[in-house]
Scaffold this motif. Structure first.
Motif, short mmCIF file in Angstrom:
data_model
loop_
_atom_site.label_atom_id
_atom_site.label_comp_id
_atom_site.label_asym_id
_atom_site.label_seq_id
_atom_site.Cartn_x
_atom_site.Cartn_y
_atom_site.Cartn_z
N SER A 62 0.75 -1.05 0.19
CA SER A 62 0.07 0.11 -0.17
C SER A 62 0.29 0.98 -0.12
CB SER A 62 -1.35 0.26 0.78
OG SER A 62 -0.28 -0.11 2.10
N LEU A 63 2.16 0.84 0.61
CA LEU A 63 2.77 2.16 1.05
C LEU A 63 3.69 2.79 -1.00
CD1 LEU A 63 4.27 5.03 2.68
CD2 LEU A 63 5.88 2.55 3.08
N CYS A 64 3.76 1.83 -0.81
CA CYS A 64 4.37 1.78 -2.98
C CYS A 64 3.13 2.07 -3.87
CB CYS A 64 4.60 0.25 -3.21
SG CYS A 64 6.25 -0.36 -2.67
N PHE A 65 1.99 1.77 -3.95
CA PHE A 65 1.01 2.02 -4.46
C PHE A 65 0.43 3.61 -4.06
CE2 PHE A 65 -4.09 3.05 -5.03
CZ PHE A 65 -4.17 2.78 -6.40
N THR A 66 0.75 4.13 -2.80
CA THR A 66 0.20 5.76 -2.49
C THR A 66 1.30 6.27 -3.68
OG1 THR A 66 -0.44 4.22 -0.60
CG2 THR A 66 -0.42 6.90 -0.58
N SER A 67 2.74 5.98 -2.55
CA SER A 67 3.99 6.85 -3.67
C SER A 67 3.84 7.37 -4.87
CB SER A 67 5.04 6.42 -3.22
OG SER A 67 5.42 6.12 -1.91
N LEU A 68 2.96 5.99 -5.68
CA LEU A 68 3.16 5.76 -6.84
C LEU A 68 1.61 6.73 -7.59
CD1 LEU A 68 4.04 2.31 -7.80
CD2 LEU A 68 5.43 4.49 -8.38
N THR A 69 0.90 6.87 -6.39
CA THR A 69 -0.37 7.54 -6.96
C THR A 69 -0.45 8.80 -6.88
OG1 THR A 69 -1.42 5.36 -6.30
CG2 THR A 69 -2.82 7.26 -6.20
N PHE A 70 0.44 9.53 -5.85
CA PHE A 70 0.87 10.41 -5.53
C PHE A 70 1.70 11.67 -6.46
CE2 PHE A 70 0.45 10.53 -0.36
CZ PHE A 70 -0.92 10.78 -0.75
N LEU A 71 3.09 10.09 -6.98
CA LEU A 71 3.50 10.97 -7.89
C LEU A 71 3.18 10.57 -9.21
CD1 LEU A 71 6.85 11.19 -9.14
CD2 LEU A 71 6.22 8.62 -9.58
N LEU A 72 2.35 10.51 -9.38
CA LEU A 72 1.74 10.98 -10.84
C LEU A 72 0.17 11.47 -10.37
CD1 LEU A 72 0.03 9.02 -13.90
CD2 LEU A 72 -1.54 7.47 -12.35
N LEU A 73 -0.07 11.79 -9.95
CA LEU A 73 -0.62 13.02 -9.57
C LEU A 73 -0.06 14.29 -9.62
CD1 LEU A 73 -3.53 11.70 -6.94
CD2 LEU A 73 -3.65 12.49 -9.23
N HIS A 74 0.90 14.37 -9.32
CA HIS A 74 2.16 15.98 -8.66
C HIS A 74 2.35 15.79 -10.64
CE1 HIS A 74 5.19 18.54 -7.41
NE2 HIS A 74 6.01 17.96 -7.80
N ILE A 75 2.85 15.00 -11.75
CA ILE A 75 3.42 14.87 -12.78
C ILE A 75 2.14 15.05 -13.28
CG2 ILE A 75 3.96 13.70 -14.93
CD1 ILE A 75 4.97 11.79 -13.48
N ILE A 76 0.91 14.71 -13.03
CA ILE A 76 0.06 15.98 -13.84
C ILE A 76 -0.63 16.83 -13.98
CG2 ILE A 76 -2.65 15.27 -14.49
CD1 ILE A 76 -2.48 12.18 -13.83
N PHE A 77 -0.49 17.71 -12.55
CA PHE A 77 -0.31 18.33 -11.78
C PHE A 77 0.83 19.81 -12.71
CE2 PHE A 77 0.67 22.59 -9.44
CZ PHE A 77 -0.57 22.79 -8.61
N GLN A 78 1.22 18.80 -12.74
CA GLN A 78 3.20 19.63 -13.47
C GLN A 78 2.55 20.14 -14.63
OE1 GLN A 78 5.51 21.49 -11.95
NE2 GLN A 78 4.17 20.81 -9.78
N ILE A 79 2.36 18.90 -15.25
CA ILE A 79 2.15 18.84 -17.01
C ILE A 79 1.07 20.19 -16.81
CG2 ILE A 79 1.03 17.57 -18.89
CD1 ILE A 79 3.00 15.24 -17.72
N THR A 80 0.07 20.32 -16.33
CA THR A 80 -1.48 20.85 -16.36
C THR A 80 -1.03 22.61 -16.47
OG1 THR A 80 -3.02 19.09 -16.00
CG2 THR A 80 -3.42 21.46 -15.76
N VAL A 81 -0.08 22.84 -15.06
CA VAL A 81 0.39 23.52 -14.76
C VAL A 81 1.01 24.36 -16.19
CG1 VAL A 81 1.68 25.60 -13.82
CG2 VAL A 81 0.09 24.00 -12.01
N ASN A 82 1.77 24.01 -16.71
CA ASN A 82 3.09 24.64 -17.52
C ASN A 82 2.57 24.43 -18.92
OD1 ASN A 82 5.29 24.44 -16.50
ND2 ASN A 82 5.51 22.25 -16.08
N SER A 83 1.61 23.37 -18.79
CA SER A 83 0.49 23.94 -20.50
C SER A 83 -0.47 25.00 -20.55
CB SER A 83 -0.59 22.34 -20.66
OG SER A 83 -1.15 22.08 -19.36
#
Length: 129
Positions: A62-83
């Motif tokens: 669950s720690l690995c899944f949570t960390s990967l989910t947070f990483l994915l959400l952070h990447i999506i947020f950064q892509i959205t802001v930069n676009s």
């Protein structure tokens, strides 16, 4: 023998240090989840072949899944802001911190001698020397 010692060091030393760093350096709502994981680690036994089938294995998965989910959400947020910045939908000097912060309300901020000036918290001048 050596692999058990390494697993113990990683689980009892490296993992808590990394989770504590995540809580201290990224103080937001997501850090609360890492704090819960940090508080659960002492309650579980060290990872072995048998304990990985139980609660310890589920916690690590669950720690690995949570960390990967947070990483994915952070990447999506950064892509959205930069676009949005690239498409001139928002100003390149837009300060997310300043625009999304809410002032302190109630007596706690006023009693402590702080006031909200729209751009951040400022110490109130009391006039007492």
């Amino acid at each position: 023998m050596a692999s058990e010692v390494m697993c113990g060091l990683i689980f009892r030393l490296l993992l808590p240090v990394c989770l504590a760093a995540a809580c201290l350096f990224r103080y937001n709502g997501l850090s609360f989840v890492y704090l819960i994981y940090l508080l659960l680690i002492p309650l579980l036994s060290e990872p072995t072949q048998a304990t990985m089938q139980g609660h310890t294995g589920r916690l690590l998965k669950s720690l690995c899944f949570t960390s990967l989910t947070f990483l994915l959400l952070h990447i999506i947020f950064q892509i959205t802001v930069n676009s949005l910045v690239a498409g001139n939908s928002i100003d390149s000097g837009f300060n997310w911190d300043k625009e999304t912060r809410t002032p302190l309300r109630g007596d706690r901020g006023a009693a402590a001698g702080w006031r909200w000036d729209g751009g951040g918290m400022q110490e109130r001048e009391t006039g007492i020397s």
